[in-house]
Design a protein around this motif. Structure first.
Motif, mmCIF file in Angstrom:
data_model
loop_
_atom_site.group_PDB
_atom_site.id
_atom_site.type_symbol
_atom_site.label_atom_id
_atom_site.label_comp_id
_atom_site.label_asym_id
_atom_site.label_seq_id
_atom_site.Cartn_x
_atom_site.Cartn_y
_atom_site.Cartn_z
ATOM 1 N N ARG A 1 -2.058 16.138 -56.987
ATOM 2 C CA ARG A 1 -3.011 16.563 -58.045
ATOM 3 C C ARG A 1 -2.330 17.468 -59.054
ATOM 4 N NH1 ARG A 1 -3.868 19.935 -53.750
ATOM 5 N NH2 ARG A 1 -4.268 22.108 -54.295
ATOM 6 N N TRP A 2 -1.420 18.318 -58.610
ATOM 7 C CA TRP A 2 -0.655 19.121 -59.588
ATOM 8 C C TRP A 2 0.068 18.179 -60.515
ATOM 9 C CZ3 TRP A 2 -3.437 22.763 -58.680
ATOM 10 C CH2 TRP A 2 -3.512 23.500 -57.492
ATOM 11 N N LEU A 3 0.642 17.149 -59.956
ATOM 12 C CA LEU A 3 1.396 16.195 -60.779
ATOM 13 C C LEU A 3 0.477 15.602 -61.843
ATOM 14 C CD1 LEU A 3 4.277 15.086 -60.862
ATOM 15 C CD2 LEU A 3 3.459 13.068 -59.651
ATOM 16 N N GLN A 4 -0.713 15.243 -61.401
ATOM 17 C CA GLN A 4 -1.673 14.668 -62.339
ATOM 18 C C GLN A 4 -1.928 15.642 -63.493
ATOM 19 O OE1 GLN A 4 -2.821 11.447 -62.245
ATOM 20 N NE2 GLN A 4 -3.245 12.181 -64.326
ATOM 21 N N GLU A 5 -2.163 16.909 -63.091
ATOM 22 C CA GLU A 5 -2.391 17.945 -64.120
ATOM 23 C C GLU A 5 -1.249 17.938 -65.121
ATOM 24 O OE1 GLU A 5 -4.881 19.769 -64.572
ATOM 25 O OE2 GLU A 5 -6.043 19.429 -62.737
ATOM 26 N N VAL A 6 -0.008 17.982 -64.553
ATOM 27 C CA VAL A 6 1.174 18.020 -65.423
ATOM 28 C C VAL A 6 1.162 16.814 -66.336
ATOM 29 C CG1 VAL A 6 3.687 17.911 -65.460
ATOM 30 C CG2 VAL A 6 2.512 19.347 -63.788
ATOM 31 N N ALA A 7 0.910 15.655 -65.744
ATOM 32 C CA ALA A 7 0.943 14.411 -66.513
ATOM 33 C C ALA A 7 -0.017 14.507 -67.700
ATOM 34 C CB ALA A 7 0.572 13.247 -65.614
ATOM 35 N N ASN A 8 -1.186 15.035 -67.421
ATOM 36 C CA ASN A 8 -2.185 15.121 -68.497
ATOM 37 C C ASN A 8 -1.667 15.971 -69.651
ATOM 38 O OD1 ASN A 8 -3.697 13.639 -66.806
ATOM 39 N ND2 ASN A 8 -4.879 15.371 -65.984
ATOM 40 N N GLU A 9 -0.934 17.022 -69.316
ATOM 41 C CA GLU A 9 -0.460 17.944 -70.364
ATOM 42 C C GLU A 9 0.733 17.382 -71.124
ATOM 43 O OE1 GLU A 9 -1.751 20.850 -71.155
ATOM 44 O OE2 GLU A 9 -3.345 20.720 -69.645
ATOM 45 N N THR A 10 1.424 16.383 -70.534
ATOM 46 C CA THR A 10 2.705 15.932 -71.100
ATOM 47 C C THR A 10 2.527 15.284 -72.460
ATOM 48 O OG1 THR A 10 3.416 15.488 -68.849
ATOM 49 C CG2 THR A 10 4.766 14.566 -70.622
ATOM 50 N N TYR B 1 1.256 3.496 -70.476
ATOM 51 C CA TYR B 1 2.409 4.256 -70.007
ATOM 52 C C TYR B 1 1.934 5.565 -69.418
ATOM 53 C CZ TYR B 1 6.585 6.994 -69.750
ATOM 54 O OH TYR B 1 7.586 7.787 -69.273
ATOM 55 N N ARG B 2 1.061 6.271 -70.185
ATOM 56 C CA ARG B 2 0.615 7.557 -69.685
ATOM 57 C C ARG B 2 -0.036 7.379 -68.314
ATOM 58 N NH1 ARG B 2 -0.273 12.337 -71.963
ATOM 59 N NH2 ARG B 2 0.024 11.606 -74.093
ATOM 60 N N ARG B 3 -0.855 6.356 -68.180
ATOM 61 C CA ARG B 3 -1.606 6.200 -66.937
ATOM 62 C C ARG B 3 -0.684 5.818 -65.764
ATOM 63 N NH1 ARG B 3 -5.228 3.047 -68.799
ATOM 64 N NH2 ARG B 3 -5.112 1.451 -67.194
ATOM 65 N N ASN B 4 0.136 4.811 -66.011
ATOM 66 C CA ASN B 4 0.891 4.286 -64.857
ATOM 67 C C ASN B 4 2.286 4.898 -64.751
ATOM 68 O OD1 ASN B 4 -1.322 2.730 -64.953
ATOM 69 N ND2 ASN B 4 -0.288 1.015 -65.939
ATOM 70 N N SER B 5 3.093 4.590 -65.736
ATOM 71 C CA SER B 5 4.524 4.875 -65.590
ATOM 72 C C SER B 5 4.805 6.363 -65.632
ATOM 73 C CB SER B 5 5.291 4.180 -66.709
ATOM 74 O OG SER B 5 4.733 2.911 -66.911
ATOM 75 N N LEU B 6 4.001 7.110 -66.419
ATOM 76 C CA LEU B 6 4.330 8.522 -66.605
ATOM 77 C C LEU B 6 4.483 9.214 -65.279
ATOM 78 C CD1 LEU B 6 4.851 10.953 -68.240
ATOM 79 C CD2 LEU B 6 2.405 11.300 -68.537
ATOM 80 N N ARG B 7 3.471 9.065 -64.430
ATOM 81 C CA ARG B 7 3.530 9.769 -63.147
ATOM 82 C C ARG B 7 4.725 9.285 -62.350
ATOM 83 N NH1 ARG B 7 -1.475 8.502 -60.616
ATOM 84 N NH2 ARG B 7 -0.859 9.670 -58.770
ATOM 85 N N GLY B 8 4.900 7.987 -62.426
ATOM 86 C CA GLY B 8 6.095 7.450 -61.747
ATOM 87 C C GLY B 8 7.341 8.140 -62.249
#
Lengths: 264, 580, 771
Positions: free
Chosen positions: B240-249, B219-226
């Protein structure tokens, strides 16, 4: 919106009819056929109700609106048709009477459907009409149990129930009530019960309270019975006469054609 | 009344396998592949063996290049495991001609009219099993029809996609959370995929932690960003900002996944302590330290009023809490606390994004215009009341003004769950029962709802299935007879596969699913051969699936009293109220 | 309230079930386990809707039943009738009872099936059209072939009328009710079954304007101005109201009362002109008849120069001495005509022209002498023939005269002439005596002259002898026949000396002379008024044989006093007035004639032989004198004939001094169908039986006080020419034209009715068949 449209339609039709009458046409044909058309359309509403799954037939609400507007239009046309005078043939009087009854019941019904729901809602209590008798039965059962309970300790409530409440709880309400339901009876009963409190212990009062609530419920049931019943009963007249009306008007039309004067 | 009984064999789960052509060889083969090879067969009960699950709850689909495996927005109740070949995932919607839903089966006019005289006077009549072969378990999915893309790069922007390889699991989120598909997956080159229906997946996860963690990480890898990409403010954020955010979520879950269990008991209790009993996600006056995204379920937005809490609004899936506070604090370097309380209504999935990444990546990169306005500067002698008044205004701004009473009625009754609840305006309803009659006429003379239910003032929520956003009824259906129709999103019960266990009926918080005794055409009840008790079927409103022009009940109401409303947002109901 | 309340109904309510549990009104109790344990069992009972369905079904069935019985019942028609008929129709049909419908409706006695077929076949099935049924009764007053056409006028004529009227403002064009043939059903306007008192003939102005697109809001505003009122064509009597009211009546100190001459007819809606005796006689009787009126000359001998003729070998035989001398004298127009029957003379007269007089003849001129002799002989022949048989001769000669001039008179014109009246009261004897006195040997001379002069053509001979092809040797019969031959055979005929003294002549004429001083001496008045003298000096037997006088009517019944007659006349007149109109005029004439014929005896007049100037003259004996009428009619009918024109006979009637002065009041007009002039002997009379497009009734207007004076509408305009003698040419402009304004004074919105059909008829034509 629809109202204005109807009015415009009526006026336009009236103008046309006058034009024809002034030009020595027999407007009875115009008005008669329009009237018959309206009649069929109005009767078709019932058919539509029997085919709810027919998606092509449009929503029932739309039909209802059309039904109302066309109905009022037809009333106007009817008045033109009879020339604002009571027809003086026996057969035609019968026909007119039929129409008036059906139309009248319709108007009455419209008034009912617009006013009664509010009253029902105001009671803050909902019940399905068909289940009212059963609910009443249950109430009576509850009440009797309750009375038996109290009878152990005191006969005040029981006596009171037998003399005053039983009539109200276990018998159907008077015709007058069904015509114009009022809280009077139940109010007085409840008041009288409160009067009894001084003869009752705390626990007995409690059951007296319960009886009161039962009375209120019964009142609600009766109220719904009266009003919902009214909402259903007017349709008995309205729909009951419709097909007879159609039949008679068909014969009327046939006769009109056969006997209509003029050249051939 | 002496009605003779017709004994048959009681239906079991797996009576109707997910796919008829799963062979033991297939199962053997699967057992050699990850992750099943790693699983411990002993952990499974004898009644629900690993093999059994693989045999009956799975099937193997073969795809050609360009085949669309799942479509964004579809409701799916199964996850996919790639056995061979690759797949492309895209979050961008497909071109219109691919986006359109598969056709529903329409009733012919004649068919409809013929119901007039073919009215069935036997209640809940059913064909006796055996009289007609059961169709394979397939809620429309069994149909071999598949859309496919002629040339993938031509149709979709490859840059916006990512790729799935052999052994990867996808679609599990939608399957488990009963949410629509968040992305579209297209087979890239010929491949083989294992499709697990969610009952199967659920059981597997129960027994196997690896899989559970795997799913989470997936989920974290695929769906989260979605998911992030679909939430306001983050939508237009750079990759890339989104990725950063995703990592912190962080993931958080409040309330009980099966909240409906004690909902009934809860509903008896007083509103005040009912609110109190709801798990708090963010408390008014608490430190506004992060942005909260609601991934799933509902949250009550309330605020202190006197001694109790007053419901101001409710937040549904995909909505955001706290953005305003964060923005304000970031703008004028203040430290405002939460101005409202967020509570979990039933079961809520939360994505918590800490304050730091927000201020770091999001706020600077979001156009000022799309950010919420700041609060009024706090006057030195500002009393609590000013704040309250100000909050009030904000609350009003945020939501169409449903009066609090109605709002709380909806929330407490969990009607906010319904995507198409049956709302009746009692000030218009003449109790003519045309709706019920229409319903019966469309359902072989069996009504599928009750014209009664909880009411607030003149608004009654009748006892018809609301087709919930979070269909708890689906939980625990052994055969998956209950599920969403892929195209319409309506919750339907497949009568053929329903075994009448009553789970769904029990778990429906609104008791809108009724168990009915079924009868054969002669009117005699059909009973279980072994136990001799009459068989039942779960029945409910199917929103007149396949009937063009919407549900019969609504179309049959002569006074516009009955409407099917999406209550997951206050707006539709509000609009209706306005027209009254 | 917020808690979901699904207690008591864990099952669905099945609304379509007809039978429900008697306990919970829910589907038969498989569904509701509510009260399974309860003591009383649950009996299925019909649902409310089932009740409703049954009721509906019952009512529908009932209606059908009622309708069927209704259609089957004998009093079907009474029940189906849409309403009572108007009084008139109801009365007529009262006898036919319930069968009466089919007297107006083809479908009346048919079956329901026929009606249905008729309805679907749009009226083909029952071919009998209602209008045709209407005409079964209404054929008396409507012409069958035009009955259904607009206004019952044949299309061509109607088109012409429409073209003549100007239609300016066009209204909204409405649907035309007429069918393809332009026919209108009776029911288009006449709509029955609207009650006893309903006015079937009611028609609104707008309805008129279905066809009359020229838009008329109100009579006073939009109705076109009247053009022809009063209609000059209706002036049969040239009575100048202006002159009489302003001049003559004042002179006589009598007030000019319209109602004296204009009396109501029975209905009171038409004004009649009172008979001559009532109206004009008081002043004008003397001019019209009797001695004071000028003489009209039928025949007069001119002065002939017998000597010159004899010298020229053209002797004319006997010619009275006192007319022997230089050629002189005029030929009276009537005699010219009678002579013109002889073509030779006709040609002479034609050559000589209208103004011909004997004075013009020159005794030296041979032609003149020849003409003179021929005319003289013609006159002799004429006298002979007249003596022979007056009526026949007159008719033959007059017809010949007209026809020889190449004019064939229209037959109907001829019919209007009463030939027999040409010489009414004139007995051949008058000519016989004239012949005997003036030219004793007339018969012999004529026969000789005939022999001597064979050059006379057939026409002449035919004329000269009553029976054209009589051979000579048969003269004896002839001589016996003709009264003149009696003279020849010496049978005594009372001979009158040229200068007879009244006293020695015992004859009644003397008495007559005394009774009538107007007659100059020596003039012997019509002898046939006194038979007694005859009887005395004629022996009965041959008299009985051939005395023509024996055919004279006995005069006994004619001798009653005039005043009685007059009062009788009035009484008769009144009785006539009370009864209606159609024969009124004829009755009046007849009655007047009787009165006059009596007066003629008392007051003299009639035929006279004047032995001084050798003339036979006539004085009208009565108003509408048959003799004058006959001659005038003749002159009118053959007015176009050249001979008649040249004879100048018309002038003899129209001139100021004409006998009876008939033509001064009785105008002539050329009637419509052929342009033969006719004299309008009777005053104009509007026959109420003939419906014109416009109708007017005096009666309601008379009752209005303001209009009691006729002149409030018929204003006599005192125009300058009214005193001039030339009022004939002035076109009787003695009334100011009645304009629309005159009517609009009362007939305006808020006043008297101003609707189209208040003054106009839709159905045009005669009420009485044939007329």
């Amino acid at each position: 919106m629809g109202v204005t449209l109807t009015i415009i339609a009526v006026l336009a039709f009236w103008f046309f009819e006058t034009l024809q009458r002034e030009s020595l046409q027999h407007t009875a044909w115009t008005t008669g056929y329009s009237l018959f058309g309206c009649l069929l359309f109005l009767a078709a509403f019932n058919l539509r109700k029997k085919l709810p799954f027919l998606s092509a037939s449009g929503t029932s609400a739309m039909w209802m609106q059309l039904h109302i507007y066309v109905a009022f239009f037809s009333i106007a046309v009817f008045l033109m048709h009879i020339g604002l005078a009571v027809p003086n043939g026996v057969f035609e009087q019968a026909l007119a009477l039929l129409y008036v009854t059906v139309a009248g019941s319709g108007v009455y019904g419209l008034y009912m459907t617009r006013t009664i729901p509010g009253k029902l809602t105001a009671t803050g209590f909902e019940v399905i009409f068909e289940q009212i008798p059963e609910k009443r039965r249950q109430l009576v059962a509850c009440a009797r149990n309750l009375i038996l309970e109290t009878a152990r300790s005191t006969d005040v409530i029981a006596k009171f129930y037998l003399h005053r409440v039983a009539q109200f709880m276990e018998r159907p309400r008077s015709l007058a009530y069904n015509f114009s339901p009022s809280l009077r009876t139940s109010k007085t009963l409840i008041e009288e019960m409160r009067q009894l409190d001084r003869y009752l212990s705390a626990t007995q009062r409690e059951s007296s309270r319960q009886l009161t609530t039962l009375v209120r419920k019964k009142e609600d049931l009766d109220y719904h019975w009266a009003l919902q019943g009214r909402l259903k009963l007017w349709l008995f007249v309205h729909i009951g006469l419709t097909y007879g009306l159609v039949l008679v008007s068909v014969l009327h039309g046939v006769i009109a054609h056969a006997f209509g004067g003029g050249l051939r | 009344m002496s009605i003779k009984e017709v004994p048959v064999q009681r239906p079991q789960r797996w009576d109707a396998p997910f796919s008829a052509d799963m062979t033991d060889n297939d199962v053997e083969r699967l057992l050699t592949l990850a992750p099943f090879c790693a699983m411990n067969a002993e952990a499974f009960s004898s009644k629900l063996s690993l093999r059994g699950i693989l045999k009956y709850d799975c099937r193997i689909n073969r795809y050609k290049a360009g085949d669309i495996v799942i479509r964004q927005g579809d409701y799916g109740s199964s996850a996919f495991l790639i056995l061979r070949g690759d797949a492309i995932v895209t979050l961008n919607p497909l071109p219109a001609d691919f986006a359109d839903k598969p056709r529903k089966t329409r009733r012919s006019l004649l068919n409809s009219v013929s119901r007039l005289w073919r009215r069935n006077h036997v209640a809940e009549m059913r064909e006796l099993p055996g009289e007609q072969p059961l169709p394979p378990i397939a809620r429309g999915e069994g149909a071999k029809m598949r859309l496919f893309l002629q040339d993938i790069p031509g149709t979709i922007d490859i840059s916006q996609t990512f790729r799935l390889q052999t052994g990867q699991l996808f679609g599990e989120l939608a399957a488990l959370t009963r949410t629509p598909r968040s992305a579209t997956v297209i087979a890239d080159g010929p491949g083989e995929m294992l499709e697990l229906r969610w009952q199967g997946l659920r059981d597997l996860m129960k027994r196997d932690n690896a899989l559970r963690n795997h799913v989470d990480s997936l989920y974290r890898r695929n769906s989260l960003r979605g998911h992030l990409q679909q939430t306001p403010f983050l939508a237009e954020l750079d990759e890339r900002w989104l990725q950063e955010v995703a990592n912190e979520t962080l993931f958080e879950t409040y309330g009980d996944f099966e909240w409906n269990r004690q909902f009934q008991s809860l509903s008896q209790r007083d509103i005040a302590d009912r609110i109190q009993s709801e798990p708090v996600i963010a408390m008014e006056g608490g430190l506004a330290d992060s942005l909260l995204l609601i991934r799933n379920g509902f949250a009550r937005l309330s605020r202190q009023h006197g001694d109790g809490h007053q419901t101001i609004a409710y937040l549904g899936k995909g909505q955001v809490f706290g953005m305003r506070e964060l923005t304000h604090n970031w703008r004028n370097k203040e430290n405002r606390p939460w101005t409202l309380t967020l509570r979990a209504v039933g079961y809520v999935d939360i994505l918590r994004i800490p304050r730091l990444p927000i201020e770091q990546f999001v706020l600077p990169n979001v156009p000022e215009s799309s950010l919420p306005a700041s609060f009024a500067p706090l006057a030195t002698n500002a009393t609590k009341h000013d704040l309250l008044a100000e909050n009030d205004r904000r609350a009003n701004r945020r939501e169409a003004q449903l009066e609090t009473g109605l709002l709380e009625f909806l929330v407490d009754g969990r009607f906010i769950n319904g995507t198409s609840a049956m709302v009746i305006d009692l000030d218009r309803c003449t109790r003519c029962d045309d709706c019920v009659r229409a319903c019966a006429a469309t359902h072989d003379n069996n009504p599928r709802f009750l014209r009664e239910g909880p009411r607030y003032e003149n608004w009654m929520i009748a006892g018809a299935c609301m087709h919930c956003l979070d269909p708890v009824c689906m939980i625990g259906c052994p055969t998956g007879a209950i599920g969403r129709n892929e195209s319409s999103g309506n919750v339907l019960i497949n009568d053929n596969t329903c075994i009448g266990c009553g789970t769904c009926a029990a778990s429906c918080p609104y008791s809108n699913i009724k168990m009915v005794d079924i009868r054969c055409s002669s009117g005699k009840p059909i009973v279980d051969a072994k136990r001799g008790e009459t068989l039942q079927k779960a029945t409910k409103c199917d929103f007149c699936e396949g009937l063009s022009g919407g549900p019969a009940c609504q179309r049959a109401c002569p006074h516009d009293a009955l409407v099917r409303v999406d209550l997951t947002h206050p707006l539709p109901l509000f609009q209706i109220i306005q027209t009254r | 309230m917020n808690a979901p309340s699904n207690k008591g109904s864990s099952f669905y309510v099945r609304p379509h079930d007809d039978w429900v549990c008697s306990r919970c009104d829910s589907p038969s109790c498989g569904g509701c386990g509510e009260h399974g344990d309860d003591a009383e069992p649950c009996i299925p009972k019909p649902s409310l809707r089932l009740h409703r369905g049954v009721l509906t079904l019952a009512i529908t069935a009932l209606t059908t039943g009622v309708l069927i019985t209704l259609l089957a019942s004998p009093s079907r028609n009474n029940l189906l009738a849409p309403g009572p008929l108007t009084h008139a129709h109801a009365q007529i049909l009262a006898s036919s009872g319930s069968q009466r419908c089919d007297s107006c409706h083809g479908a009346g006695d048919r079956k329901l099936v026929d009606w249905m077929q008729d309805a679907v076949s749009s009226g083909k099935h029952i071919p009998v059209s209602q209008s045709s049924l209407c005409m079964d009764c209404h054929n008396k007053t409507l012409l069958q072939q035009f009955a259904l056409l607009p206004h019952n006028v044949e299309p061509a004529k109607l088109a012409a009328i429409t073209a003549s009227t100007t239609e300016t403002k066009a209204s909204i064009s409405l649907v035309n009710p007429a069918n393809a043939n332009g026919e209108l059903a009776c029911a288009t306007c006449h709509r029955e079954h609207h009650g006893v008192e309903f006015n079937l003939a009611a028609l609104t102005d707008r309805q008129c304007q279905t066809c009359h697109t020229s838009y008329i809001h109100s009579f006073e505003k939009d109705h076109p101005e009247f053009t022809r009122w009063p209609d000059q064509r209706n002036r049969h009597i040239a009575f100048d109201h202006a002159v009489h009211s302003l001049k003559h009546f004042p002179e006589k100190h009598t007030n000019f009362d319209c109602r004296k001459c204009h009396i109501d007819d029975a209905g009171g809606n038409v004004k009649l002109v009172a008979p001559f005796s009532q109206s004009c006689a008081e002043c004008h009787s003397s001019e019209v008849r009797g001695p004071e009126s000028p003489q009209w000359t039928l025949l007069q001998l001119p002065m002939v120069d017998t000597q010159a003729l004899a010298n020229a070998g053209k002797s004319v035989g006997d010619w009275p001495a006192s007319c022997d001398g230089d050629f002189d004298g005029l030929l009276p127009p009537a005699m010219k005509l009678l002579l013109s029957a002889d073509p030779t003379i006709a040609t002479i007269l034609q050559r000589r022209g209208e103004q011909f007089a004997f004075t013009d003849l020159d005794r030296e001129n041979a032609d003149d002498l020849d003409d003179a002799s021929r005319i003289a002989w013609g006159i002799k022949a004429l006298i002979f023939d007249l003596a022979n048989s007056t009526d026949q001769t007159l008719q033959q000669r007059l017809q010949l005269a007209a026809n020889d001039a190449g004019n064939d008179a229209p037959t109907d014109g001829q019919n209007s002439i009463e030939w027999s009246s040409l010489a009414e009261g004139l007995h051949p004897d008058m000519f016989a005596q004239a012949g005997q006195l003036w030219m004793p040997d007339l018969a012999k001379e004529l026969s000789e002259h005939r022999m001597s002069d064979p050059g006379q053509d057939d026409g002449a001979r035919r004329v000269l002898f009553g029976r054209a092809n009589t051979p000579v040797q048969q003269d004896d019969d002839l001589l016996v026949e003709n009264p003149l031959t009696r003279l020849l055979s010496g049978i005594p005929v009372p001979a009158f000396p040229e200068h007879a003294e009244p006293n020695d002549s015992p004859k009644v004429p003397v008495v007559k002379n005394q009774s009538d001083p107007n007659i100059p001496d020596g003039v012997v008045t019509n002898p046939h008024i006194d038979p007694v003298g005859r009887m005395r000096n004629a022996n009965p037997e041959d008299l009985l044989l051939e005395n023509p006088l024996s055919e004279l009517p006995p005069l006994a019944e004619n001798t009653n006093p005039t005043d009685v007659n007059q009062s009788g006349n009035i009484r008769q007149l009144e009785s006539v007035i009370n009864q209606t109109d159609s024969q009124f005029i004829d009755r009046m004439r007849m009655e007047i004639r009787q009165g006059n014929s009596r007066q003629s005896l008392d007051r003299g007049g009639g035929w006279t032989r004047n032995d001084r100037n050798f003339a036979i003259t006539y004085q009208p004996v009565q108003h509408i004198d048959p003799v004058m009428k006959a001659w005038i009619d003749y002159s009118m009918v053959f007015a176009s004939a050249q001979v008649v024109q040249e004879s100048g006979i018309q002038d003899s009637f129209t001139s100021q001094t004409s006998a009876g002065a008939c033509m001064r009041c009785h105008t002539s007009s050329t009637d419509s169908n052929d342009n033969v002039a006719v004299v309008q002997w009777s005053p104009y009379y509007r026959d109420p039986n003939i419906r014109a497009f416009t109708r007017f009734s005096h009666q309601p207007h008379d009752s209005i006080s303001g209009l009691s004076d006729c002149q409030s509408c018929h204003t006599i305009n005192n125009h300058p020419v009214l005193l001039s003698s030339s009022k004939q040419e002035s076109g009787f402009g003695d009334f100011a034209p009645i304009t629309k304004g005159t009517c609009a004074n009362c007939h305006r919105p808020g006043g008297a009715p101003g609707g189209c059909i208040d003054c106009h008829n839709y159905h045009v034509g005669s009420k009485v068949p044939g007329k």
